[in-house]
Write a protein that holds these residues in place. Structure first.
Motif, short mmCIF file in Angstrom:
data_model
loop_
_atom_site.label_atom_id
_atom_site.label_comp_id
_atom_site.label_asym_id
_atom_site.label_seq_id
_atom_site.Cartn_x
_atom_site.Cartn_y
_atom_site.Cartn_z
N SER A 4 0.82 -1.21 0.00
CA SER A 4 0.00 0.00 0.00
C SER A 4 0.86 1.26 0.00
O SER A 4 0.55 2.23 -0.70
CB SER A 4 -0.94 0.00 1.21
N LYS A 5 1.96 1.24 0.75
CA LYS A 5 2.86 2.40 0.79
C LYS A 5 3.58 2.57 -0.55
O LYS A 5 3.76 3.71 -1.02
CB LYS A 5 3.86 2.25 1.93
N MET A 6 3.97 1.45 -1.17
CA MET A 6 4.62 1.53 -2.47
C MET A 6 3.67 2.10 -3.52
O MET A 6 4.06 2.91 -4.36
CB MET A 6 5.12 0.15 -2.89
N LEU A 7 2.40 1.67 -3.45
CA LEU A 7 1.41 2.19 -4.39
C LEU A 7 1.22 3.69 -4.21
O LEU A 7 1.20 4.45 -5.19
CB LEU A 7 0.08 1.47 -4.20
N TYR A 67 -8.49 3.56 -11.79
CA TYR A 67 -9.05 2.39 -11.11
C TYR A 67 -8.18 1.94 -9.93
O TYR A 67 -8.65 1.23 -9.06
CB TYR A 67 -9.20 1.21 -12.07
N ARG A 68 -6.92 2.34 -9.94
CA ARG A 68 -5.99 1.84 -8.92
C ARG A 68 -5.78 2.83 -7.78
O ARG A 68 -4.89 2.63 -6.95
CB ARG A 68 -4.66 1.48 -9.58
N LEU A 69 -6.57 3.88 -7.73
CA LEU A 69 -6.51 4.80 -6.61
C LEU A 69 -7.25 4.19 -5.44
O LEU A 69 -8.46 3.98 -5.51
CB LEU A 69 -7.13 6.15 -6.99
N ILE A 213 3.35 5.46 -14.73
CA ILE A 213 1.98 5.08 -15.08
C ILE A 213 1.95 3.61 -15.50
O ILE A 213 1.05 2.85 -15.07
CB ILE A 213 1.43 5.96 -16.22
N LEU A 214 2.90 3.18 -16.31
CA LEU A 214 2.93 1.78 -16.73
C LEU A 214 3.18 0.85 -15.56
O LEU A 214 2.60 -0.25 -15.49
CB LEU A 214 4.01 1.59 -17.80
N LEU A 215 4.03 1.27 -14.62
CA LEU A 215 4.28 0.46 -13.43
C LEU A 215 3.00 0.29 -12.61
O LEU A 215 2.64 -0.83 -12.20
CB LEU A 215 5.36 1.11 -12.58
N PRO A 220 0.32 -6.44 -10.63
CA PRO A 220 -0.90 -7.19 -10.27
C PRO A 220 -1.39 -6.92 -8.85
O PRO A 220 -2.60 -6.85 -8.61
CB PRO A 220 -0.47 -8.66 -10.43
N SER A 221 -0.49 -6.73 -7.90
CA SER A 221 -0.90 -6.54 -6.50
C SER A 221 -1.55 -5.20 -6.26
O SER A 221 -2.13 -4.97 -5.19
CB SER A 221 0.31 -6.71 -5.57
N TRP A 222 -1.48 -4.27 -7.23
CA TRP A 222 -2.09 -2.96 -7.07
C TRP A 222 -3.43 -2.86 -7.82
O TRP A 222 -3.99 -1.78 -7.95
CB TRP A 222 -1.16 -1.86 -7.57
N LYS A 223 -3.92 -3.99 -8.27
CA LYS A 223 -5.16 -3.99 -9.02
C LYS A 223 -6.34 -3.71 -8.10
O LYS A 223 -6.35 -4.09 -6.93
CB LYS A 223 -5.35 -5.35 -9.69
N ARG A 224 -7.36 -3.05 -8.64
CA ARG A 224 -8.59 -2.78 -7.89
C ARG A 224 -9.22 -4.10 -7.46
O ARG A 224 -9.36 -5.02 -8.28
CB ARG A 224 -9.57 -1.99 -8.75
#
Length: 249
Positions: A4-7, A67-69, A213-215, A220-224
């Motif tokens: 979550s912190k990395m995201l 979608y990933r916010l 943005i591409l990252l 996958p772990s940051w997917k909604r």
């Protein structure tokens, strides 16, 4: 560092570099060039890089990762679809204006249109973006579209979106380099005047923004989460459950 912190770090960094790129392109046209106007001259042409960076790069990139916010995971998927489509429609409107500015300037100055690789690829990117928008709205926002059609089209929609975004940045880099080569005469681009260095830095910022943005879009772990999981997490968060803390950490 937790996921979550990395995201959040990646999102914050992308927002920073995106906003800085807008300031850089505005600084370029307002300080080093003729400013902004709509008279068929160079000031009208300057709308092209400004609107491309704001719309075709910054807004399109934002639409890709919206979608990933994490703070949007409470929102329904349909709401996020409308936000995603709205950002892309706004980006498309801005890039159309930017194209009008280029053609109007060329026609006024008696400069041929569509003679460079930058113009070929740029127009191709705009056409593909328009097609992506139309198909995306038909597939994902029209209620009568069969679910299995949506499922089958989704991988292509994601791939083409990332391809168009990456191509847009590549074409933008070609464009600003072309503008520097044609626009700088005394001193020339090869002599590295302040404008050339400044715009080269702008190009690097665009590359970093695109990479972030591409990252964010492909990790996958940051997917909604799915709709069901999002509902459960929202309920747990609302009740300040210790279980929620375990889930997010």
């Amino acid at each position: 560092m937790g996921e979550s912190k990395m995201l959040l770090l990646a999102l914050g960094s992308a927002a920073f570099f995106g906003i800085v790129s807008i300031f850089f392109v505005l600084r370029w046209v307002l300080h080093f060039k003729e400013g902004l106007g709509w008279d068929g001259g160079l000031a009208e042409f300057n709308w092209h890089p400004v609107l491309v960076v704001i719309g075709f790069i910054f807004l399109q990139g934002t639409a890709i990762v919206v979608y990933r916010l994490p703070w949007t995971w409470r929102c329904s998927k349909l709401t996020m679809k409308f936000i995603h489509a709205g950002l892309n429609l706004l980006a498309f409107a801005l890039v159309v204006v930017s194209m009008v500015a280029v053609f109007d300037f060329h026609n006024t100055a008696k400069i041929p249109n569509m003679y460079s690789l930058h113009s070929w690829l740029g127009l191709a990117a705009v056409i593909l973006y328009c097609l992506q928008l139309v198909l995306g709205i038909v597939m994902f926002l029209v209620p009568v579209t069969p679910v299995y059609w949506r499922a089958a089209f989704m991988p292509l929609h994601v791939y083409s979106g990332l391809f168009i975004f990456s191509s847009t940045i590549a074409v933008a880099l070609m464009g600003i380099t072309e503008k520097l080569i044609f626009g700088l005469s005394n001193p020339k681009y090869k002599d590295s005047p302040p404008e050339a260095i400044f715009v080269n830095i702008l190009g690097l910022i665009l590359v970093v923004f695109g990479a972030l943005i591409l990252l964010i879009a492909t990790r996958p772990s940051w997917k909604r989460p799915s709709e069901q999981l999002s509902h459960i997490l929202t309920m747990l968060q609302n009740y300040n459950s210790p279980i929620f803390c375990l889930l997010v950490h």
